[in-house]
Write a protein that holds these residues in place. Structure first.
Motif, PDB file in Angstrom:
ATOM      1  N   PHE A   1      -1.279  29.353  37.626  1.00  0.00           N
ATOM      2  CA  PHE A   1       0.277  29.726  37.647  1.00  0.00           C
ATOM      3  C   PHE A   1       0.937  28.856  38.773  1.00  0.00           C
ATOM      4  N   THR A   2       2.295  28.780  38.383  1.00  0.00           N
ATOM      5  CA  THR A   2       3.340  28.153  39.464  1.00  0.00           C
ATOM      6  C   THR A   2       4.284  29.143  39.424  1.00  0.00           C
ATOM      7  N   GLY A   3       4.429  29.938  40.694  1.00  0.00           N
ATOM      8  CA  GLY A   3       5.210  30.742  41.057  1.00  0.00           C
ATOM      9  C   GLY A   3       6.617  30.584  41.751  1.00  0.00           C
ATOM     10  N   TRP A   4       7.469  31.675  41.904  1.00  0.00           N
ATOM     11  CA  TRP A   4       8.424  31.580  42.834  1.00  0.00           C
ATOM     12  C   TRP A   4       9.050  32.980  43.147  1.00  0.00           C
ATOM     13  N   LEU A   5       9.649  33.020  44.315  1.00  0.00           N
ATOM     14  CA  LEU A   5      10.269  34.371  44.755  1.00  0.00           C
ATOM     15  C   LEU A   5      11.583  34.068  45.277  1.00  0.00           C
ATOM     16  N   GLN A   6      12.628  34.896  44.970  1.00  0.00           N
ATOM     17  CA  GLN A   6      14.055  34.557  45.594  1.00  0.00           C
ATOM     18  C   GLN A   6      14.238  36.181  45.938  1.00  0.00           C
ATOM     19  N   VAL A   7      15.048  35.892  47.144  1.00  0.00           N
ATOM     20  CA  VAL A   7      15.700  37.212  47.678  1.00  0.00           C
ATOM     21  C   VAL A   7      17.254  36.870  47.678  1.00  0.00           C
ATOM     22  N   LYS A   8      18.191  37.784  47.100  1.00  0.00           N
ATOM     23  CA  LYS A   8      19.627  37.473  47.143  1.00  0.00           C
ATOM     24  C   LYS A   8      20.257  38.442  47.852  1.00  0.00           C
ATOM     25  N   HIS A   9      21.453  38.018  48.130  1.00  0.00           N
ATOM     26  CA  HIS A   9      22.439  39.050  48.822  1.00  0.00           C
ATOM     27  C   HIS A   9      23.955  38.832  48.525  1.00  0.00           C
ATOM     28  N   ARG A  10      24.747  39.796  48.183  1.00  0.00           N
ATOM     29  CA  ARG A  10      26.212  39.453  48.113  1.00  0.00           C
ATOM     30  C   ARG A  10      26.865  40.340  49.044  1.00  0.00           C
ATOM     31  N   PHE A  11      28.008  40.006  49.539  1.00  0.00           N
ATOM     32  CA  PHE A  11      29.118  40.755  50.456  1.00  0.00           C
ATOM     33  C   PHE A  11      30.354  40.280  49.841  1.00  0.00           C
ATOM     34  N   VAL A  12      31.036  41.501  49.469  1.00  0.00           N
ATOM     35  CA  VAL A  12      32.373  41.475  49.236  1.00  0.00           C
ATOM     36  C   VAL A  12      33.319  42.066  50.079  1.00  0.00           C
ATOM     37  N   PHE A  13      34.271  41.479  50.413  1.00  0.00           N
ATOM     38  CA  PHE A  13      35.245  42.018  51.594  1.00  0.00           C
ATOM     39  C   PHE A  13      36.261  42.895  50.881  1.00  0.00           C
ATOM     40  N   LYS A  14      36.925  43.837  51.373  1.00  0.00           N
ATOM     41  CA  LYS A  14      37.980  44.601  51.063  1.00  0.00           C
ATOM     42  C   LYS A  14      39.126  43.572  50.796  1.00  0.00           C
ATOM     43  N   GLN A  15      39.891  43.793  49.649  1.00  0.00           N
ATOM     44  CA  GLN A  15      41.195  43.148  49.160  1.00  0.00           C
ATOM     45  C   GLN A  15      42.211  43.584  50.218  1.00  0.00           C
ATOM     46  N   ARG A  16      42.724  42.938  51.272  1.00  0.00           N
ATOM     47  CA  ARG A  16      43.739  43.253  51.938  1.00  0.00           C
ATOM     48  C   ARG A  16      44.967  42.728  51.571  1.00  0.00           C
ATOM     49  N   HIS A  17      44.944  41.558  51.057  1.00  0.00           N
ATOM     50  CA  HIS A  17      46.117  40.997  50.337  1.00  0.00           C
ATOM     51  C   HIS A  17      46.649  41.707  49.221  1.00  0.00           C
ATOM     52  N   PHE A  18      47.240  42.843  49.297  1.00  0.00           N
ATOM     53  CA  PHE A  18      47.335  43.689  48.220  1.00  0.00           C
ATOM     54  C   PHE A  18      49.008  44.594  48.509  1.00  0.00           C
ATOM     55  N   ASP A  19      49.694  44.718  47.363  1.00  0.00           N
ATOM     56  CA  ASP A  19      50.924  45.496  47.231  1.00  0.00           C
ATOM     57  C   ASP A  19      50.621  46.871  46.794  1.00  0.00           C
ATOM     58  N   PRO A  20      50.583  48.128  47.320  1.00  0.00           N
ATOM     59  CA  PRO A  20      50.364  49.504  46.787  1.00  0.00           C
ATOM     60  C   PRO A  20      51.331  49.445  45.596  1.00  0.00           C
ATOM     61  N   ALA A  21      52.532  49.019  45.751  1.00  0.00           N
ATOM     62  CA  ALA A  21      53.447  49.330  44.767  1.00  0.00           C
ATOM     63  C   ALA A  21      53.136  48.768  43.307  1.00  0.00           C
ATOM     64  N   ARG A  22      52.376  47.977  43.400  1.00  0.00           N
ATOM     65  CA  ARG A  22      51.773  47.105  42.064  1.00  0.00           C
ATOM     66  C   ARG A  22      50.663  47.305  41.703  1.00  0.00           C
ATOM     67  N   ASP A  23      50.063  48.662  42.040  1.00  0.00           N
ATOM     68  CA  ASP A  23      48.739  49.135  41.368  1.00  0.00           C
ATOM     69  C   ASP A  23      48.975  50.511  41.027  1.00  0.00           C
ATOM     70  N   LEU A  24      47.782  50.878  40.226  1.00  0.00           N
ATOM     71  CA  LEU A  24      47.873  52.157  39.708  1.00  0.00           C
ATOM     72  C   LEU A  24      47.462  53.185  40.968  1.00  0.00           C
ATOM     73  N   VAL A  25      46.795  52.854  41.835  1.00  0.00           N
ATOM     74  CA  VAL A  25      46.438  53.558  43.155  1.00  0.00           C
ATOM     75  C   VAL A  25      47.059  52.856  44.474  1.00  0.00           C
ATOM     76  N   SER A  26      47.134  53.383  45.481  1.00  0.00           N
ATOM     77  CA  SER A  26      47.752  52.860  46.514  1.00  0.00           C
ATOM     78  C   SER A  26      46.736  52.433  47.658  1.00  0.00           C
ATOM     79  N   PHE A  27      45.516  52.127  47.203  1.00  0.00           N
ATOM     80  CA  PHE A  27      44.496  51.611  48.073  1.00  0.00           C
ATOM     81  C   PHE A  27      43.444  50.792  47.268  1.00  0.00           C
TER      82      PHE A  27
END
Length: 258
Positions: free
Chosen positions: A168-194
């Motif tokens: 056998f020829t194997g592999w192992l991968q560990v992955k991570h994702r970090f997503v920031f809060k969207q702060r470039h945002f206009d509350p008046a143009r969304d269904l909710v204010s946050f």
């Protein structure tokens, strides 16, 4: 398109490109007038909309040597008549219930962003990869933030490859994702204010290839996303108004190559 590239040395490469593009409105954007299946929204198009016209300038810097491969892309994009939809803060009542009304619109928009892609191999069979994307988008005249633009994120993973285990020829991968809060945002143009909070997801993949004969190979692997079953909401997913995003997902796959 008009572009150029310059290589001062074997390791460095500079590229710049400017392009023009057009896109006609989709029939969905022009003539929608009803419930959007699966989204819980009532969508209304605008038959008077014209084609989008885009001018995009991309500049890239890349460096490569025996163990490092990194690329930085930066872009500016002007879109005349950018087509998007946003909530009107009205509700339409039909037999199945009451739904928020989303209206398609057009505006002149200015996008800019940066993408970073880095591969690092400090020793043989050990690889590290990181990919990061940042994007900003505003109306050209008012400078107001456009809705539903992805927030900044970082994806990275570490991999062990070509692991020999007998046949056998194997592999192992560990992955991570970090997503920031969207702060470039206009509350008046969304269904909710946050916007949803930032979130962090972990996953892995482990597998092996078994060479049965010269022309036959069996591949077995197990992969997992959102390994710790994190509750999160993705800003660009309209389902976030009603539910969390996908939970733990584990898959086992077997493939036969011949």
């Amino acid at each position: 398109n008009l572009g150029m590239n310059y290589r001062p040395t074997e390791n460095w490469k500079f590229t710049s490109n400017i392009g023009l593009a057009w896109r006609a409105p989709h029939v969905h954007e022009l003539y929608s007038n009803g419930n959007e299946l699966g989204s819980g929204m009532f969508v209304r198009g605008d038959s008077t909309m014209h084609s989008e016209k885009s001018t995009k300038w991309v500049t890239s810097i890349a460096y490569r040597n025996d163990f490092l491969d990194v690329r930085l892309d930066a872009y500016l994009q002007w879109v005349g008549g950018y087509i998007y939809d946003e909530p009107s803060h009205q509700y339409i009542t039909v037999l199945s219930g009451s739904y928020p009304l989303f209206q398609y619109k057009q505006t002149d928009a200015f996008f800019r962003g940066i993408d970073i892609d880095l591969h690092f191999e400090p020793i043989k069979h050990l690889e590290y990869h990181i990919l990061s994307s940042l994007i900003w988008a505003n109306e050209q005249k008012t400078h107001a933030y456009l809705p539903y633009i992805p927030s900044a994120r970082i994806d990275h993973d570490a991999s062990l490859t070509d692991i020999k285990l007998g046949a056998f020829t194997g592999w192992l991968q560990v992955k991570h994702r970090f997503v920031f809060k969207q702060r470039h945002f206009d509350p008046a143009r969304d269904l909710v204010s946050f916007t949803p909070p930032s979130y962090s997801l972990w996953g892995f993949e482990i597998g092996a290839d078994w060479k049965i004969s010269e022309r036959n190979k069996l591949r077995i692997f197990i992969s997992a996303d959102n390994l710790f079953n994190k509750e999160y909401k993705e800003y660009t997913n309209r389902s976030r108004y009603y539910a969390h995003d996908m939970g733990r997902d584990i898959r086992c796959s077997i493939g036969w190559f011949f």
